[in-house]
Design an enzyme around this catalytic site. Sequence first.
Site, short mmCIF file in Angstrom:
data_model
loop_
_atom_site.label_atom_id
_atom_site.label_comp_id
_atom_site.label_asym_id
_atom_site.label_seq_id
_atom_site.Cartn_x
_atom_site.Cartn_y
_atom_site.Cartn_z
N HIS A 58 0.85 -1.20 0.00
CA HIS A 58 0.00 0.00 0.00
C HIS A 58 0.88 1.25 0.00
CE1 HIS A 58 -3.65 -2.36 1.78
NE2 HIS A 58 -3.47 -2.56 0.51
N ASP A 71 -4.61 -7.29 -2.51
CA ASP A 71 -5.87 -6.88 -1.87
C ASP A 71 -7.04 -7.79 -2.26
OD1 ASP A 71 -4.50 -4.81 -0.75
OD2 ASP A 71 -5.66 -3.19 -1.69
N ARG A 96 -1.98 -27.89 -0.73
CA ARG A 96 -1.19 -27.13 0.23
C ARG A 96 -1.63 -25.67 0.19
NH1 ARG A 96 4.95 -24.92 -0.23
NH2 ARG A 96 4.70 -23.67 1.64
N HIS A 141 3.37 -18.21 5.74
CA HIS A 141 3.95 -18.05 4.39
C HIS A 141 4.10 -16.54 4.12
CE1 HIS A 141 4.32 -20.11 0.24
NE2 HIS A 141 4.68 -18.86 0.05
N GLU A 186 9.88 -21.38 3.57
CA GLU A 186 11.09 -20.75 3.06
C GLU A 186 11.67 -19.65 3.92
OE1 GLU A 186 10.40 -19.34 -0.87
OE2 GLU A 186 10.13 -21.34 -1.67
N ASN A 325 11.22 -27.12 -1.53
CA ASN A 325 10.74 -26.29 -2.63
C ASN A 325 11.88 -26.20 -3.64
OD1 ASN A 325 8.59 -25.82 -0.93
ND2 ASN A 325 8.93 -23.62 -0.70
N TYR A 327 13.10 -25.23 -7.61
CA TYR A 327 12.72 -24.58 -8.86
C TYR A 327 13.74 -24.78 -9.97
CZ TYR A 327 8.63 -22.52 -6.76
OH TYR A 327 7.39 -22.37 -6.17
#
Length: 499
Positions: A58, A71, A96, A141, A186, A325, A327
């Site tokens: 914001h 939002d 999850r 998270h 993480e 996790n 990637y």
Amino acid sequence: MLCASVVVFSIVICGSWSAEELKFPPSFMFGAASAAYQVEGAWNASDKGVSIWDKLLHDHPELVLDGTNGDVACDSYHQWRRDIEMCEELGLNMYRFSISWPRLLPSGFPNYISEDGKNYYNNLIDGLLEKGIQPLVTIYHFDLPQYLQDLGGWANPLVADWFQDYAEVVFSLYADRVKYWLTINEPMGICDGGYGKYSAPYFDDPEVGRYLCNKNVLLAHAKAYRIYEKLYKDQYHGKISLSTLFFWFKPFTPEDQEVTDLTIEHWEGRYAHAIYSKEGGWPPKLEKLLNDLAKKEGYKYPRLPPFTPEEVELVKGTYDYYALNHYTTRLVRRVKPGELPGKWFFDGSYEIGTIMFKDPLWDTTVADWFALYPEGLREQLHWLNSTYDLKEIVITENGVPSLDPGLVDTQRLEYYRDYLEQVLLAIQDGINVTGYNAWTLMDNFEWMGGYITKYGLYAVDFTCPNRTRTPRESARYFSAVTQSRMIRPTQGKTKLNYV
Ligand code: BGC
């Protein structure tokens, strides 16, 4: 040679493997993942408190690629029934999602529990279970209540108790139905990101705040784990872990092995050694390197805040499975004399003196740091399995970004096929990988990538008030995999021997 068509999604499975080799074990869990701030929206619905992401974006919309925020996001706060339906369409065994701390505890403290917040997660959990889908719940998270941030956030050692209190409320409400838990997603994103001008609270404090956070996050995880162990484990037999973001790293040349090992400790060991190693505490070589550096820089205190012997014991062994996790993979090399190390933490480390980059032979994606090297996942699983004493590994995130909002996402489909193949190979190597969660169920608010960066199996129409979700090709492929519990092996490739 096997050729079989999966009727529902008309995807042809062809390859040179035997049918048995292509199959995932019957108990293997396929899932997809999401996170509260990225999907829920309803940022100020009912009595919800303000999170650090609400506040940051914001105040500073310019930080996000398209100037947006979470939002409204996917409006999952209202569209959760559709989310469950999508999990069903995908044939998932597991979904999850994360709980928003300020939605459940608006002040951050358990003095007041939001009735609406509590009901939202009750509905989601019950709705999933009715369809036979296991909830995998992440307690945290990235969305710290802003009020706790004002009190020092993850750099204040009291945060470990605040998190324990929050986790205790979460367990008291949902432990009767939730069997898979992640305390924290993480820590690297929280600490290296949050104190490295990459994510909220967006501080520029990579030498002190980052490492205070590093220790506090481990203590917070451990305290939450111990509470569950003490109060709920015997009754409900749930499993708890924390998920680490751990790219795989390979040395550019054999001479770069030492800096690559240190890089692995910097990314992984800092958040894992204390929990999963036999001796606990910080990874010794990295601890020495970082603390010597702090001394050289004139700091009075070590970079890695020391653990007391009691803290070592508190944290050690606080896991029931390992949550990964994954990637991508990066190559690592030592900087040459006079050369500057990578500036961003995906590009290298000034502390170790390295540059990270992509092998030119690896295919690339829309992100220059994100190369395609599926074998890296299997190599990493081997490293984890031989480094720590792991009974079970669950892949809690794996996925690939794109910019195209359309439904034909061939690269994503192939990514899932190729990375799942590596999971299967790792299982056949004897590693107990019991689950795989795609990141992500649907396009959502991708942090600084806004709504431009897409990771979804489902496309979301963000111009539509109910945020219509439509399956992509990759979703159809993923459903075919979960239905048949088989993958189609990579064309033209034979099985790779792990070295
Ligand atoms: C995070 C997700 C994020 C994904 C893709 C993961 O590290 O847990 O929240 O959306 O990466 O960037």
